[in-house]
Design an enzyme around this catalytic site. Structure first.
Site, PDB file in Angstrom:
ATOM      1  N   ARG A 175      52.075  34.230  47.378  1.00 46.62           N
ATOM      2  CA  ARG A 175      52.249  34.862  48.694  1.00 46.62           C
ATOM      3  C   ARG A 175      50.868  35.013  49.297  1.00 46.62           C
ATOM      4  NH1 ARG A 175      55.798  40.159  48.568  1.00 46.62           N
ATOM      5  NH2 ARG A 175      54.217  40.747  47.072  1.00 46.62           N
ATOM      6  N   ARG A 179      47.263  39.790  56.663  1.00 48.43           N
ATOM      7  CA  ARG A 179      47.689  41.068  57.224  1.00 48.43           C
ATOM      8  C   ARG A 179      47.351  41.104  58.704  1.00 48.43           C
ATOM      9  NH1 ARG A 179      44.959  44.356  52.289  1.00 48.43           N
ATOM     10  NH2 ARG A 179      46.532  43.863  50.709  1.00 48.43           N
ATOM     11  N   ARG A 251      39.705  27.324  32.301  1.00 46.29           N
ATOM     12  CA  ARG A 251      38.450  27.440  33.034  1.00 46.29           C
ATOM     13  C   ARG A 251      37.670  28.587  32.403  1.00 46.29           C
ATOM     14  NH1 ARG A 251      36.901  23.343  35.964  1.00 46.29           N
ATOM     15  NH2 ARG A 251      35.868  24.657  37.543  1.00 46.29           N
ATOM     16  N   ARG A 281      31.143  33.455  43.660  1.00 42.22           N
ATOM     17  CA  ARG A 281      30.948  34.791  44.219  1.00 42.22           C
ATOM     18  C   ARG A 281      29.754  35.464  43.548  1.00 42.22           C
ATOM     19  NH1 ARG A 281      35.994  38.425  41.704  1.00 42.22           N
ATOM     20  NH2 ARG A 281      35.449  38.171  39.512  1.00 42.22           N
ATOM     21  N   GLU A 302      28.609  34.017  39.781  1.00 39.10           N
ATOM     22  CA  GLU A 302      29.647  33.441  38.927  1.00 39.10           C
ATOM     23  C   GLU A 302      29.809  31.949  39.205  1.00 39.10           C
ATOM     24  OE1 GLU A 302      33.418  35.353  38.800  1.00 39.10           O
ATOM     25  OE2 GLU A 302      32.575  37.371  38.530  1.00 39.10           O
ATOM     26  N   TYR A 350      47.702  34.011  32.787  1.00 38.15           N
ATOM     27  CA  TYR A 350      46.748  34.954  33.353  1.00 38.15           C
ATOM     28  C   TYR A 350      47.492  36.258  33.612  1.00 38.15           C
ATOM     29  CZ  TYR A 350      43.234  37.253  36.089  1.00 38.15           C
ATOM     30  OH  TYR A 350      42.318  38.170  36.521  1.00 38.15           O
ATOM     31  N   ASP A 352      47.210  40.444  34.612  1.00 42.75           N
ATOM     32  CA  ASP A 352      46.461  41.609  35.038  1.00 42.75           C
ATOM     33  C   ASP A 352      46.537  42.671  33.946  1.00 42.75           C
ATOM     34  OD1 ASP A 352      45.529  40.703  37.494  1.00 42.75           O
ATOM     35  OD2 ASP A 352      47.373  41.289  38.537  1.00 42.75           O
TER      36      ASP A 352
END
Length: 385
Positions: A175, A179, A251, A281, A302, A350, A352
């Site tokens: 998604r 915003r 990765r 970043r 990074e 992956y 969280d």
């Protein structure tokens, strides 16, 4: 009831939470880790020179809608309010992420209201000819159009994943966060924060139980499982089987650490969306603890690349060839007795932190129920896809 002896391979969130739940029911738990510290990739350490709390393996920001998990972590650490507000540098300007009304107006030099911006993106920018996006690139083009895609997503994605966005599945961009207001909070979960004294202290609290023994600098060997009633394995799934079918793709990240006398970039995370900038970043770690004051700064550049055999795996690639190999390893895992594969590496996903903790709590409950009923603990394994 006879108590069991359990081995946790990995002293990260999965091993710590499962181990604590089993220990609280009177079982003996041994937790081993190949590194010289607990916490896995969530490990934090205070820099002796600057006093900054450093996220050693890159930043981890806690966010969840799971109130039970939020209550759980707050039992072991004081969580301070923290909102992740990411910036990105592109085309010589600094923009706010995720793409929001400020980003849109700044990028296009406009002063649109929310409804005007929505109409502008959906009617003038988005490629509505793409009815069913199949790739990352098509997904982005369908929802924000070429200009925003190329400014903020294309270069960053090529650097992060090492391939063109047209080769990545649309599911990576499930998604697209766009915003049409000025909300620049990167996450939308109810509970967001940072442990006041870092994740390692929190995990140390979880491990602080008389029935838990922690062994660091210890490599796991499958023969170790013979001395225990069950093994909970959070290492690489393919590694458990000695990579006998081949290696799953990951990765990894390289960090170029540097110090700065003052405030280097004014925010915790600055993305670099253009492909010609070699790093993805820069993170400035003192901004992850905004309740503290530090004159000097610790920053990380990074760099993302394919993981080699000796690298720390970060992100499972999960493209077609990896998924085919993964299915074969899952079949081996399902047939393996006395072992439960857990966590990000053990299930090749992956995850969280909040999902990792929730799954660990569920796995512990499953294991305790099976033990109390005298049943063999069949592997609790999450579906492949």
């Amino acid at each position: 009831m006879i108590k069991g002896r359990f081995l946790m391979v990995g002293a990260g969130l999965s091993g710590a939470v499962i181990g604590r739940e089993l220990a609280e029911q009177g079982h003996e738990v041994t937790i081993l880790d190949s590194r010289n510290h607990i916490g896995g990739n969530c490990h934090t350490a205070r820099d002796a020179e600057t006093g900054v709390m450093v996220h050693v393996y890159g930043p981890h920001i806690f966010h969840t809608d799971d109130e039970g998990v939020w209550d759980y972590v707050n039992r072991y650490a004081r969580f301070m309010p923290y909102k992740n507000r990411v910036k990105t540098t592109s085309q010589g300007q600094v923009f706010s992420l995720p793409v929001n009304l400020h980003t849109i107006n700044q990028f296009f030099g406009r002063t649109m209201r929310p409804d005007e911006a929505h109409a502008f993106i959906t009617e003038e920018q988005a490629d509505t000819s793409i009815a069913d996006p199949q790739s990352f690139e098509e997904q982005a083009m369908r929802f924000v159009g070429r200009e925003l895609y190329e400014a903020f997503f294309k270069g960053y994605t090529i650097k992060q994943w090492g391939c063109h966005p047209s080769e990545l599945p649309a599911s990576i961009l499930k998604r697209l966060p766009v915003r049409f207001n000025y909300d620049d909070n990167y996450f939308f979960h109810r509970f967001q924060g940072m442990p006041e004294n870092g994740y390692t202290e929190m995990i140390a609290g979880i491990l602080d139980h008389p029935l838990i023994t922690v062994k660091l600098n210890t490599l796991f060997d499958r023969s170790m499982g013979d001395d225990y009633d069950h093994v909970f394995y959070s290492g690489p799934l393919d590694g458990y089987f000695g990579y006998e079918l081949g290696r799953l793709g990951y990765r990894t990240l390289d960090f170029e650490r540097f110090t700065y006398d003052g405030d280097y970039q004014g925010c915790a995370v600055m993305n670099y969306g253009e492909e010609h900038v070699p790093y993805t970043r820069i993170t400035e770690h003192k901004h992850f603890s905004p309740w503290e004051t530090h004159e000097s700064s610790i920053c990380y550049r990074e760099f993302s690349r394919a993981a080699g055999p000796d690298d720390i795996p970060y992100y499972p690639i999960r493209q077609v060839k990896e998924k085919e190999l993964l299915r074969e390893y899952v079949e081996l895992a399902r047939k393996t007795r006395k072992v439960t594969f857990v966590g990000r590496l053990g299930t090749y996903r992956y995850l969280d932190m909040d999902v990792t903790i929730r799954e660990a709590l569920d796995i512990a409950e499953f294991a305790l129920t099976a033990w109390s009923e005298g049943k063999e603990m069949q592997p609790f394994f999450v579906p492949v896809l």
